[in-house]
Scaffold this motif. Sequence first.
Motif, PDB file in Angstrom:
ATOM      1  N   GLY A 105      15.769 -40.760  42.002  1.00 52.53           N
ATOM      2  CA  GLY A 105      14.958 -41.905  42.387  1.00 52.53           C
ATOM      3  C   GLY A 105      15.591 -43.224  42.006  1.00 52.53           C
ATOM      4  O   GLY A 105      16.806 -43.430  42.089  1.00 52.53           O
ATOM      5  N   LEU A 106      14.738 -44.169  41.583  1.00 52.38           N
ATOM      6  CA  LEU A 106      15.214 -45.512  41.259  1.00 52.38           C
ATOM      7  C   LEU A 106      16.137 -45.516  40.039  1.00 52.38           C
ATOM      8  O   LEU A 106      17.065 -46.322  39.959  1.00 52.38           O
ATOM      9  CB  LEU A 106      14.004 -46.419  41.000  1.00 52.38           C
ATOM     10  CG  LEU A 106      14.303 -47.914  40.867  1.00 52.38           C
ATOM     11  CD1 LEU A 106      14.986 -48.438  42.113  1.00 52.38           C
ATOM     12  CD2 LEU A 106      13.031 -48.686  40.588  1.00 52.38           C
ATOM     13  N   LEU A 107      15.901 -44.600  39.105  1.00 47.75           N
ATOM     14  CA  LEU A 107      16.794 -44.518  37.947  1.00 47.75           C
ATOM     15  C   LEU A 107      18.204 -44.136  38.376  1.00 47.75           C
ATOM     16  O   LEU A 107      19.196 -44.615  37.819  1.00 47.75           O
ATOM     17  CB  LEU A 107      16.263 -43.496  36.938  1.00 47.75           C
ATOM     18  CG  LEU A 107      14.871 -43.776  36.345  1.00 47.75           C
ATOM     19  CD1 LEU A 107      14.519 -42.709  35.328  1.00 47.75           C
ATOM     20  CD2 LEU A 107      14.823 -45.151  35.704  1.00 47.75           C
ATOM     21  N   GLY A 108      18.286 -43.256  39.358  1.00 52.66           N
ATOM     22  CA  GLY A 108      19.592 -42.856  39.859  1.00 52.66           C
ATOM     23  C   GLY A 108      20.280 -43.930  40.677  1.00 52.66           C
ATOM     24  O   GLY A 108      21.507 -43.903  40.842  1.00 52.66           O
ATOM     25  N   GLU A 109      19.495 -44.904  41.195  1.00 49.64           N
ATOM     26  CA  GLU A 109      20.091 -45.984  41.984  1.00 49.64           C
ATOM     27  C   GLU A 109      21.086 -46.779  41.151  1.00 49.64           C
ATOM     28  O   GLU A 109      22.178 -47.140  41.621  1.00 49.64           O
ATOM     29  CB  GLU A 109      18.985 -46.896  42.516  1.00 49.64           C
ATOM     30  CG  GLU A 109      19.485 -48.084  43.308  1.00 49.64           C
ATOM     31  CD  GLU A 109      20.151 -47.696  44.619  1.00 49.64           C
ATOM     32  OE1 GLU A 109      20.917 -48.519  45.148  1.00 49.64           O
ATOM     33  OE2 GLU A 109      19.916 -46.564  45.113  1.00 49.64           O
ATOM     34  N   LEU A 110      20.721 -47.064  39.896  1.00 49.20           N
ATOM     35  CA  LEU A 110      21.641 -47.792  39.020  1.00 49.20           C
ATOM     36  C   LEU A 110      22.846 -46.941  38.626  1.00 49.20           C
ATOM     37  O   LEU A 110      23.903 -47.475  38.311  1.00 49.20           O
ATOM     38  CB  LEU A 110      20.907 -48.270  37.768  1.00 49.20           C
ATOM     39  CG  LEU A 110      20.089 -49.561  37.915  1.00 49.20           C
ATOM     40  CD1 LEU A 110      19.379 -49.871  36.618  1.00 49.20           C
ATOM     41  CD2 LEU A 110      20.973 -50.717  38.326  1.00 49.20           C
ATOM     42  N   ILE A 111      22.671 -45.627  38.602  1.00 49.81           N
ATOM     43  CA  ILE A 111      23.809 -44.751  38.302  1.00 49.81           C
ATOM     44  C   ILE A 111      24.789 -44.758  39.473  1.00 49.81           C
ATOM     45  O   ILE A 111      26.008 -44.843  39.288  1.00 49.81           O
ATOM     46  CB  ILE A 111      23.326 -43.316  38.003  1.00 49.81           C
ATOM     47  CG1 ILE A 111      22.424 -43.302  36.755  1.00 49.81           C
ATOM     48  CG2 ILE A 111      24.510 -42.373  37.813  1.00 49.81           C
ATOM     49  CD1 ILE A 111      21.814 -41.953  36.446  1.00 49.81           C
ATOM     50  N   ARG A 112      24.246 -44.692  40.678  1.00 47.81           N
ATOM     51  CA  ARG A 112      25.105 -44.690  41.873  1.00 47.81           C
ATOM     52  C   ARG A 112      25.706 -46.069  42.132  1.00 47.81           C
ATOM     53  O   ARG A 112      26.828 -46.188  42.604  1.00 47.81           O
ATOM     54  CB  ARG A 112      24.287 -44.214  43.074  1.00 47.81           C
ATOM     55  CG  ARG A 112      23.843 -42.762  43.004  1.00 47.81           C
ATOM     56  CD  ARG A 112      23.137 -42.331  44.266  1.00 47.81           C
ATOM     57  NE  ARG A 112      21.841 -43.006  44.439  1.00 47.81           N
ATOM     58  CZ  ARG A 112      20.688 -42.576  43.927  1.00 47.81           C
ATOM     59  NH1 ARG A 112      20.676 -41.452  43.199  1.00 47.81           N
ATOM     60  NH2 ARG A 112      19.564 -43.230  44.134  1.00 47.81           N
ATOM     61  N   ASN A 113      24.937 -47.130  41.873  1.00 41.19           N
ATOM     62  CA  ASN A 113      25.380 -48.508  42.103  1.00 41.19           C
ATOM     63  C   ASN A 113      25.173 -49.300  40.814  1.00 41.19           C
ATOM     64  O   ASN A 113      24.126 -49.923  40.627  1.00 41.19           O
ATOM     65  CB  ASN A 113      24.595 -49.146  43.249  1.00 41.19           C
ATOM     66  CG  ASN A 113      24.735 -48.365  44.540  1.00 41.19           C
ATOM     67  OD1 ASN A 113      25.827 -48.233  45.075  1.00 41.19           O
ATOM     68  ND2 ASN A 113      23.624 -47.822  45.034  1.00 41.19           N
TER      69      ASN A 113
END
Length: 567
Positions: A105-113
Motif C-alpha cells: 500500500g502507501l507504505l510501500g510507495e515510499l519504498i518503491r519511490n
Amino acid sequence: MGGDGAGLPKLRLDELLEELQGRIEAVRGTRDRLQSLLEAVLSVGRELDLAQVLRRIVEAAVVVVDAEYGALGVIGQRHKLAQFITVGVSEEVRAAIGDLPSGHGLLGELIRNPEQLRLAELSEHPASSGFPPHHPPMRSFLGAPIRVRDTVFGNLYLTEKRGGGEFDPEDEAVLATLAVAAGVAIENARLYAEVRLRERWLEAGAEITSGLLSGVPETQVMEVMLERAREITGADLGVVDLVLEGTGDLRGALALGHQAGKHLGLVLPREGTFAGAALTAGTLVNTADVRKDTRITYGPDRWEGLGPAVAVPMGTREGLRGVLVLARGAARPPFTEVETVPLLGFAGQAALAMELAERRRDAEQMSLLEDRDRIARDLHDLAIQRLFATGMTLQSAQRFVQHPQAAERLGRAVDDLDTTIKIIRSTIFGLRAHETPDAGLRIRVVRALEEAAGVLGFTPALRMEGLIDVDVPGAIAEDAVAVVGEALTNVARHAAATAAEVALVVREGHLTLRIDDNGVGMETDSGRRSGLRNLAERAERLGGRLTVTTRQGGGTRLEWRVPLRSR
C-alpha cells in the motif's frame, strides 16, 4: 473630508502594526521550531545503540512536525519492512491490529519511490489500500526517506497533524532535515555496533585459544566456543560437526540449543547436508530458510522450527577439521553480512587453537613414551639383572644350609624373586605398550591384561618366552589376543580368583597360551562351558587343542596350544 483624511493614515498604521506583529510571531515560531529541530537532532545523535536511535528518531519526528502518530519502517530483504517502530499507538491498539505491516500500500510507495510525500487525505492516494480493523483513523500524511550514505535505510511516516490541519511545506523541510540527521546517527550506531561485534568475536577467540593451550579438555573448550558463537549471533541452535578420518563424513560432536538432540552424535554424508555444503565450498554458506534449502536432502526434518542458518568450515592449512553451524528460529531475521563476516576468522582461530593443542598433546605423549622407554630399559638392565644375580646367589647358598626351616625360607625367597621378576617384566611390557600404533602380539597381550584388570580387580602376572612378534603369524595373533581376553573374562565371572598368571610361549613350532588362576576350580555352568567351547573351536580351526585342568592346591589351568605352521 478632513476627518476621512485623518482616519486613513491611522488605518494604514494599524495594518502595518498587525503585519509586523504577524512577522514577529512567525519569526518567534520559526525560532522555536528551529530550537525544537536542533534539540531533536542532538537527541538522536546522543545514542549509540541502534534500537534506541531508531526510537529516538520517531519520537523526535512526531515533536518537530506536531503529528499525532509516527512510525519508522526499516527496509529489509526483497524491499519488505524488516522493522516497524511506532509512536502514538498504544500497546492495546497494536495488539488489536495484529501483525505489523510488511510494506504494501502507501507504505510501500515510499519504498518503491524514495522521495518525500505530503498528502492532505491519504485515503485518496492511488496506492492507499485502507486500514485493517481496529486501526485509528488517519487523514493527513507526511513521509520522508532516511538515507545512510547512498542507500535507503528506511522511511519516516507521520500522520494526523495536531489540530486537524494539514502538514505544510515547512513541516516537509523540517522532516527532511531530521531525516538527514537520522541517517548520520544510524550510520554512527551501525559503526559502533560493528566495532563492538568485532571486539566480542576477538574476546571469544582469545578465550578459546587460552583454554585449549592451558590444558582445558577440548570438549569443554568446544562447548564454550559454541555457546559464545550462539550468544554473539543470537542463534537458537549451534552445532559442531567434525570430519571423520578416512571416510570424510561428518559427525555431530556437539550441539546446543533448539532440539540439539537431533544433531548430536549423528553421522552425516557431505552430499545433501548444510555442513557438507560449507566443506565443499570451502567458505561460509548462508541461507534464509534452512528447511527449504535445495542443498539439504539428507534428514531435512532435523531443521524443523528453524529458518535462517549459516555454516562455516573450521580449518587450517593442514586441512578441514569440521564445520560450525548456527541457526535461528523460523520467524527471525536472516544472518547479515556484518554478523557473519567475523565468523570465518573465529572458526579459523578455533581450528588453529585445536591443532596447536593437539600438537602439544602429541609432544607430551612423546615425552611420556620416552620416559616410559627409559624406565623400562633401566628396569630391564638394572633391576632384573640384580634380582637374577641375587636369586642365583641364594640358590647357590641353599646347598650349604643344613637347617630345614632356613632352607625352606631360602626357597621361598627365591620363589618370591622369580615372582618379582615376572611382575617387573609385565611392567616393562606395559610401559612399552604404546610405542607403536601397529603393535605386535606382545603389546596387544599386555593391553588385553590392562583391560582385564578393571574387571578382575587385580593385574595378572605375565610371562613371555620366544620370538613372539617374529614367529607368530598375524591370523594366529588375532586369535591369541581374543583367547587371552575371553579366558580372563571367564576368570573374572566364575573363578572368584585373587591372582592369575598368563604365559605366552613360542617354542618348537608351537604357540602356547597358559592362564593359571587361584580360584574355585572347574565350574560346570552353561555360561562357562559356552566360553570354553569358543576357545576350543578357535584352537581346532588352527589345528591345535584346548585343555582345562584343576591345579594342585586349587584353581584352574587353561592351556591353548596351536601350531605356527599349517599342517
